[in-house]
Structure formats: structure tokens, C-alpha cells
Design a protein around this motif. Structure first.
Motif, PDB file in Angstrom:
ATOM      1  N   ARG A 180       0.805  -1.230   0.000  1.00  0.00           N
ATOM      2  CA  ARG A 180       0.000   0.000   0.000  1.00  0.00           C
ATOM      3  C   ARG A 180       0.834   1.273   0.000  1.00  0.00           C
ATOM      4  O   ARG A 180       0.345   2.322  -0.408  1.00  0.00           O
ATOM      5  CB  ARG A 180      -0.951  -0.007   1.199  1.00  0.00           C
ATOM      6  N   ARG A 181       2.057   1.225   0.481  1.00  0.00           N
ATOM      7  CA  ARG A 181       2.841   2.464   0.535  1.00  0.00           C
ATOM      8  C   ARG A 181       4.178   2.297  -0.170  1.00  0.00           C
ATOM      9  O   ARG A 181       5.164   2.953   0.159  1.00  0.00           O
ATOM     10  CB  ARG A 181       3.038   2.910   1.991  1.00  0.00           C
ATOM     11  N   ARG A 182       4.222   1.450  -1.161  1.00  0.00           N
ATOM     12  CA  ARG A 182       5.483   1.175  -1.851  1.00  0.00           C
ATOM     13  C   ARG A 182       5.890   2.335  -2.769  1.00  0.00           C
ATOM     14  O   ARG A 182       5.039   3.062  -3.290  1.00  0.00           O
ATOM     15  CB  ARG A 182       5.361  -0.118  -2.663  1.00  0.00           C
ATOM     16  N   PHE A 183       7.185   2.438  -2.997  1.00  0.00           N
ATOM     17  CA  PHE A 183       7.721   3.431  -3.930  1.00  0.00           C
ATOM     18  C   PHE A 183       7.241   3.118  -5.344  1.00  0.00           C
ATOM     19  O   PHE A 183       6.850   4.019  -6.095  1.00  0.00           O
ATOM     20  CB  PHE A 183       9.251   3.403  -3.851  1.00  0.00           C
ATOM     21  N   SER A 184       7.268   1.850  -5.697  1.00  0.00           N
ATOM     22  CA  SER A 184       6.753   1.413  -6.990  1.00  0.00           C
ATOM     23  C   SER A 184       6.594  -0.097  -6.952  1.00  0.00           C
ATOM     24  O   SER A 184       7.182  -0.780  -6.110  1.00  0.00           O
ATOM     25  CB  SER A 184       7.716   1.781  -8.132  1.00  0.00           C
ATOM     26  N   ALA A 185       5.813  -0.625  -7.884  1.00  0.00           N
ATOM     27  CA  ALA A 185       5.641  -2.073  -7.987  1.00  0.00           C
ATOM     28  C   ALA A 185       6.968  -2.753  -8.293  1.00  0.00           C
ATOM     29  O   ALA A 185       7.297  -3.812  -7.748  1.00  0.00           O
ATOM     30  CB  ALA A 185       4.613  -2.397  -9.069  1.00  0.00           C
ATOM     31  N   GLN A 186       7.736  -2.140  -9.158  1.00  0.00           N
ATOM     32  CA  GLN A 186       9.027  -2.704  -9.557  1.00  0.00           C
ATOM     33  C   GLN A 186       9.977  -2.774  -8.366  1.00  0.00           C
ATOM     34  O   GLN A 186      10.692  -3.766  -8.171  1.00  0.00           O
ATOM     35  CB  GLN A 186       9.616  -1.841 -10.673  1.00  0.00           C
ATOM     36  N   TRP A 187       9.977  -1.724  -7.538  1.00  0.00           N
ATOM     37  CA  TRP A 187      10.849  -1.712  -6.364  1.00  0.00           C
ATOM     38  C   TRP A 187      10.399  -2.752  -5.340  1.00  0.00           C
ATOM     39  O   TRP A 187      11.227  -3.436  -4.728  1.00  0.00           O
ATOM     40  CB  TRP A 187      10.895  -0.321  -5.740  1.00  0.00           C
ATOM     41  N   GLN A 188       9.097  -2.905  -5.137  1.00  0.00           N
ATOM     42  CA  GLN A 188       8.651  -3.934  -4.183  1.00  0.00           C
ATOM     43  C   GLN A 188       9.123  -5.310  -4.628  1.00  0.00           C
ATOM     44  O   GLN A 188       9.584  -6.119  -3.812  1.00  0.00           O
ATOM     45  CB  GLN A 188       7.124  -3.937  -4.034  1.00  0.00           C
ATOM     46  N   ARG A 189       9.044  -5.590  -5.921  1.00  0.00           N
ATOM     47  CA  ARG A 189       9.490  -6.898  -6.428  1.00  0.00           C
ATOM     48  C   ARG A 189      10.989  -7.092  -6.157  1.00  0.00           C
ATOM     49  O   ARG A 189      11.413  -8.167  -5.727  1.00  0.00           O
ATOM     50  CB  ARG A 189       9.200  -7.007  -7.931  1.00  0.00           C
ATOM     51  N   GLU A 190      11.775  -6.038  -6.368  1.00  0.00           N
ATOM     52  CA  GLU A 190      13.216  -6.140  -6.116  1.00  0.00           C
ATOM     53  C   GLU A 190      13.504  -6.395  -4.639  1.00  0.00           C
ATOM     54  O   GLU A 190      14.355  -7.230  -4.284  1.00  0.00           O
ATOM     55  CB  GLU A 190      13.921  -4.866  -6.585  1.00  0.00           C
ATOM     56  N   VAL A 191      12.791  -5.679  -3.763  1.00  0.00           N
ATOM     57  CA  VAL A 191      12.985  -5.848  -2.319  1.00  0.00           C
ATOM     58  C   VAL A 191      12.647  -7.272  -1.888  1.00  0.00           C
ATOM     59  O   VAL A 191      13.428  -7.944  -1.192  1.00  0.00           O
ATOM     60  CB  VAL A 191      12.121  -4.839  -1.534  1.00  0.00           C
ATOM     61  N   VAL A 192      11.493  -7.752  -2.306  1.00  0.00           N
ATOM     62  CA  VAL A 192      11.032  -9.075  -1.876  1.00  0.00           C
ATOM     63  C   VAL A 192      11.957 -10.158  -2.429  1.00  0.00           C
ATOM     64  O   VAL A 192      12.321 -11.112  -1.718  1.00  0.00           O
ATOM     65  CB  VAL A 192       9.565  -9.292  -2.307  1.00  0.00           C
ATOM     66  N   GLN A 193      12.358 -10.020  -3.682  1.00  0.00           N
ATOM     67  CA  GLN A 193      13.262 -11.005  -4.278  1.00  0.00           C
ATOM     68  C   GLN A 193      14.610 -11.016  -3.554  1.00  0.00           C
ATOM     69  O   GLN A 193      15.178 -12.089  -3.284  1.00  0.00           O
ATOM     70  CB  GLN A 193      13.450 -10.694  -5.758  1.00  0.00           C
ATOM     71  N   SER A 194      15.128  -9.839  -3.226  1.00  0.00           N
ATOM     72  CA  SER A 194      16.411  -9.756  -2.516  1.00  0.00           C
ATOM     73  C   SER A 194      16.327 -10.423  -1.148  1.00  0.00           C
ATOM     74  O   SER A 194      17.230 -11.175  -0.745  1.00  0.00           O
ATOM     75  CB  SER A 194      16.827  -8.288  -2.347  1.00  0.00           C
ATOM     76  N   LEU A 195      15.240 -10.148  -0.404  1.00  0.00           N
ATOM     77  CA  LEU A 195      15.074 -10.761   0.917  1.00  0.00           C
ATOM     78  C   LEU A 195      14.923 -12.267   0.810  1.00  0.00           C
ATOM     79  O   LEU A 195      15.490 -13.023   1.608  1.00  0.00           O
ATOM     80  CB  LEU A 195      13.859 -10.148   1.618  1.00  0.00           C
ATOM     81  N   ALA A 196      14.153 -12.732  -0.183  1.00  0.00           N
ATOM     82  CA  ALA A 196      13.945 -14.166  -0.354  1.00  0.00           C
ATOM     83  C   ALA A 196      15.256 -14.877  -0.674  1.00  0.00           C
ATOM     84  O   ALA A 196      15.507 -15.996  -0.202  1.00  0.00           O
ATOM     85  CB  ALA A 196      12.914 -14.412  -1.458  1.00  0.00           C
ATOM     86  N   GLU A 197      16.093 -14.222  -1.467  1.00  0.00           N
ATOM     87  CA  GLU A 197      17.354 -14.853  -1.881  1.00  0.00           C
ATOM     88  C   GLU A 197      18.439 -14.758  -0.811  1.00  0.00           C
ATOM     89  O   GLU A 197      19.227 -15.687  -0.636  1.00  0.00           O
ATOM     90  CB  GLU A 197      17.860 -14.202  -3.177  1.00  0.00           C
ATOM     91  N   GLN A 198      18.474 -13.640  -0.076  1.00  0.00           N
ATOM     92  CA  GLN A 198      19.594 -13.400   0.831  1.00  0.00           C
ATOM     93  C   GLN A 198      19.302 -13.701   2.292  1.00  0.00           C
ATOM     94  O   GLN A 198      20.239 -13.832   3.086  1.00  0.00           O
ATOM     95  CB  GLN A 198      20.059 -11.947   0.694  1.00  0.00           C
ATOM     96  N   THR A 199      18.006 -13.791   2.654  1.00  0.00           N
ATOM     97  CA  THR A 199      17.665 -14.096   4.058  1.00  0.00           C
ATOM     98  C   THR A 199      16.584 -15.177   4.135  1.00  0.00           C
ATOM     99  O   THR A 199      15.604 -15.024   4.870  1.00  0.00           O
ATOM    100  CB  THR A 199      17.189 -12.821   4.788  1.00  0.00           C
ATOM    101  N   PRO A 200      16.727 -16.279   3.410  1.00  0.00           N
ATOM    102  CA  PRO A 200      15.636 -17.270   3.349  1.00  0.00           C
ATOM    103  C   PRO A 200      15.327 -17.911   4.698  1.00  0.00           C
ATOM    104  O   PRO A 200      14.200 -18.368   4.920  1.00  0.00           O
ATOM    105  CB  PRO A 200      16.152 -18.304   2.345  1.00  0.00           C
ATOM    106  N   GLN A 201      16.294 -17.922   5.594  1.00  0.00           N
ATOM    107  CA  GLN A 201      16.075 -18.534   6.910  1.00  0.00           C
ATOM    108  C   GLN A 201      15.063 -17.741   7.737  1.00  0.00           C
ATOM    109  O   GLN A 201      14.371 -18.296   8.584  1.00  0.00           O
ATOM    110  CB  GLN A 201      17.414 -18.616   7.642  1.00  0.00           C
ATOM    111  N   TRP A 202      14.974 -16.425   7.444  1.00  0.00           N
ATOM    112  CA  TRP A 202      14.137 -15.545   8.275  1.00  0.00           C
ATOM    113  C   TRP A 202      12.974 -14.915   7.514  1.00  0.00           C
ATOM    114  O   TRP A 202      11.966 -14.591   8.120  1.00  0.00           O
ATOM    115  CB  TRP A 202      15.013 -14.431   8.875  1.00  0.00           C
ATOM    116  N   PHE A 203      13.138 -14.738   6.211  1.00  0.00           N
ATOM    117  CA  PHE A 203      12.086 -14.099   5.408  1.00  0.00           C
ATOM    118  C   PHE A 203      11.109 -15.176   4.953  1.00  0.00           C
ATOM    119  O   PHE A 203      11.459 -16.075   4.187  1.00  0.00           O
ATOM    120  CB  PHE A 203      12.693 -13.378   4.204  1.00  0.00           C
TER     121      PHE A 203
END
Length: 407
Positions: A180-203
Motif C-alpha cells: 500500500r505504501r510502496r515506492f513502486s511495484a518494480q521496487w517492491q518486487r526487487e525488495v522481496v526477491q532480494s530478501l527471499a534470496e539473501q535471508t531465506p532462513q528468516w524471510f
């Protein structure tokens, strides 16, 4: 400028899971409810949002042309708590442009969605994402993305540092709640993908159904305030609205989606209704306003009074969190209860720019006012002071403006 020729919303899955879970419950039980939702900006933007009116209207036109696609329906239908008749409803669903209107009043932007709740309730998240993305397109995109990536790297490093800590009884688990308060759809996808790839134990997932599908993540969400508030206008005694809302949720989902939202009329009033029956039926509680530490201690004491082992329950914190505040809460509660942390704006709009504090809330149902008596006074939203006073009286909630005058 970002993707100027393409609509911001290109899929009706690009929204929060709890929109679908509330939608199904209300379609099955109260499909006749008529409602009004209103957009509000709680802080002062860098320029008047009314300057975006023409672009907002064009985006609403594009949104109302969308339909659920067969592969999208297949995905929603694959979630075990979604029922086939609801999928059939979505198959023929289309937003009606006549149900939503954006207009200017001076420098104030108004967006009002009014009509049958099962036809207008899903506007909310899309409207907020549209306004946000249009607003931030006027800033320097490259500078914002560079700062966003720098901040994201720091947050990821803080999460990864958990690997070197002595573990608490329960693991740290976090989710993206940032549509709801994202900078852009493209940025949200980048953030979520980065967290999924780099912090899978916690995200552990995202509230964004489209990203959950595309990235193979768990979609996260149960209920929001609008679900409980609707029950204030359904003819039940006002004192009993919360119990009826919880009861009908249990009947709809029968063990799934078991996190109850506690702050529609404040935590004390919630716990007065959350007796042994509900405490056993629900898996846990979600915090969304007020002091999170005081809330957590109050909830733990409640479970203790009911002789329920809190280690079998889960607290989900989702009020204005960033990674550091989530980690601090984890260190405080991690040995006593299972935990989840839904982080929104600070993940998807941590760009060095001041985020918009925008909401689109239900204000009327069946011709009468409904309200949230938040544990954070600034979050209370209702345009009828008489109803607010009555609600406070019924649930014995002091008026924050007179609190302190009574002594």
C-alpha cells in the motif's frame, strides 16, 4: 520517469492476501452490505496530491478494465482456504468505474468508493499503490533507488547477523507487508526477491499475492479492521459486534487463517471478548497500534490467566516496523511466544524520501457510521463524533482528549 505508458496495476493479484480472505467471508455471509470507503492523507505531501488527479483517473479507468485471468484464478483456487464458489465469483468480477470517484477540494485529494461491499472493498490497496507510485514519479528515481538499495543492504546485513546470535526459543520470522505504501511495484518486487534470496532462513513470505505466486513464497494475511468494523452495522448489539465477527471468521475458515486483529476498539476491549473459547480457536494475535511491548505483555498475561501456554501461540507485529524495531521486539519476546513481523513502508519505501501516510478506510456501512478506536489516537478514523462517543461508552474506552482531565 518510470514506465509511463503502462498502467501501474496490471494484475488483480497485485494486492494483499487479506483482501481476498475478508472478501470471501463477507461474500458468503453478508453480500448485501452497502459501504463507503474514503481516502485520507495523514501527513503533508511535498506537493498537493490534487496535481495527480488526471493521472489517478486514468489509472482507475485502467484498473476497472482488468479481469482475473485463468492462471490467476488457478493460483487463488490452489490456496486451501479459498472455496470454489468464491473463485467462480472472481471469474466474473470486474470493478465498476461508477462506484469510485476522485475529486479535488482545494489542495485536498478525495477518493471515495461507495456501493456493495463485495464490489468496492478491493479498491483500497490498488488506490493506495496507484497514488504512491504516481506521487513518487516526480522525484529523482535513480537517486531514490540508489538510496533504497543502500538501506536494503543494511537491513539485510542486520537480519543476517542473527546467524551469529545465541538462538531464542522461537525463530525470527518476517514478512513483507508493503504493497500500500510502496515506492513502486518494480521496487517492491526487487525488495522481496532480494530478501527471499539473501535471508531465506528468516524471510517467510509476502502479503502481495502476485509476488507470492511469481516468486514461490507463502502469501501472508488474515483480516483487517474493515472486516471487524463492518459488523458494527449488521444489526447485532454493538457490544457484541467483535464476538460475532470472530465467530463468523472461525466458521468460515475452520482453523485456517487463525491470527486475530486486536485493535478495532482497543486491546482491553478486545481481550474482554477474547475468552477461553476464542483463545483456543485462534492461533494468535496481530498488533497494529499502541505500544507493542505493553500490548505483548498484556496478551501474555491474558493467555496465562486462561492457563494457555503462550509458546503454542503467535504474535504478529505490523505497526510501523522497521528491521531494527522488529529485531528488538524479537529479543524481548522470542523466548515466550512464537513471533512474526510484518514490515511495510520501511521495506518498500525506505528511499531517503518522506513516505506518504495514506489510508483508505471504511467509514459507513448500511447507511450508518463505523469506526476504529485505535490504541494510537492518530489512527482513529470516523466522521461522526456522536457514534465515536457511543462506541467509547459501550466499550468503556476513555476519550484520549479528555484522559488526564478526569483526575
Amino acid at each position: 520517469m518510470q514506465n509511463q505508458g503502462k498502467p501501474i496495476i496490471t494484475s488483480l493479484l497485485d494486492t494483499d492476501l487479506y483482501k481476498f480472505t475478508m472478501w470471501q467471508a463477507l461474500l458468503h455471509r453478508h453480500p448485501q452490505v452497502q459501504v463507503e470507503y474514503r481516502f485520507v492523507c495523514r501527513n503533508k505531501p511535498a506537493y498537493p496530491l490534487t496535481e495527480l488527479l488526471g493521472e489517478i483517473d486514468a489509472e482507475l479507468d485502467a484498473l476497472c478494465a482488468l479481469r482475473f485471468q485463468p492462471d490467476e484464478l488457478d493460483y487463488i483456487g490452489s490456496l486451501r482456504f479459498m472455496k470454489s464458489d468464491f473463485i467462480d465469483f472472481l471469474r466474473i468480477f470486474q470493478f465498476q468505474r461508477s462506484f469510485i470517484r476522485a475529486y479535488a477540494e482545494g489542495e485536498t485529494l478525495h477518493i471515495v468508493a461507495a456501493g456493495p461491499q463485495v464490489h468496492v472493498m478491493a479498491f483500497e490497496i490498488f488506490v493506495l499503490a496507484i497514488v504512491n507510485e504516481l506521487y513518487f514519479r516526480r522525484f529523482d528515481e535513480q537517486a531514490a533507488l540508489a538510496e533504497g538499495r543502500r538501506q536494503l543492504a543494511r537491513k539485510i546485513a542486520h537480519i543476517q547477523a542473527l546467524a551469529g546470535e545465541t538462538g531464542r526459543r522461537h525463530p525470527f520470522e518476517m514478512f513483507d507487508f508493503g504493497v500500500r505504501r510502496r515506492f513502486s511495484a518494480q521496487w517492491q518486487r526487487e525488495v522481496v526477491q532480494s530478501l527471499a534470496e539473501q535471508t531465506p532462513q528468516w524471510f517467510k513470505g509476502t502479503s502481495n499475492v502476485l509476488l507470492a505466486r511469481d516468486l514461490g513464497l507463502v502469501p501472508i494475511g488474515t483480516m483487517a479492521h474493515e472486516y471487524l468494523q463492518t459488523y458494527q452495522a449488521l444489526g447485532v448489539r454493538l457490544r457484541d459486534f467483535q464476538k460475532l465477527a470472530l465467530e463468523e471468521w472461525v466458521q468460515e475458515y475452520r482453523g485456517d487463517l487463525g491470527i486475530a486483529l486486536t485493535d478495532t476498539v482497543g486491546m482491553d476491549a478486545f481481550l474482554a471478548d477474547f475468552d477461553l473459547y476464542f483463545a483456543k480457536l485462534f492461533d494468535g494475535l496481530r498488533h497494529d497500534s499502541g505500544d507493542p511491548y505493553a500490548w505483548g505483555e498484556k496478551a501474555l498475561a491474558h493467555y496465562q490467566r486462561l492457563r494457555i501456554d503462550a509458546n503454542t501461540k503467535r504474535f504478529v507485529f505490523s505497526d510501523g516496523l522497521d528491521v531494527d524495531s522488529a529485531l528488538a521486539l524479537y529479543h524481548h519476546f522470542g523466548d515466550r511466544v512464537q513471533l512474526g513481523f510484518g514490515i511495510g513502508t520501511q521495506l518498500t519505501n525506505g528511499m531517503g524520501l518522506e513516505p506518504l501516510n495514506i489510508v483508505m478506510k471504511i467509514v459507513h456501512a448500511n447507511g450508518q457510521p463505523v469506526a476504529k478506536l485505535s490504541d494510537s489516537p492518530g489512527k482513529t478514523m470516523c466522521d461522526d463524533e456522536t457514534f465515536l462517543a457511543y462506541l467509547r461508552q459501550v466499550f468503556n474506552v476513555p476519550d484520549p482528549q479528555t484522559r488526564g482531565l478526569e483526575n
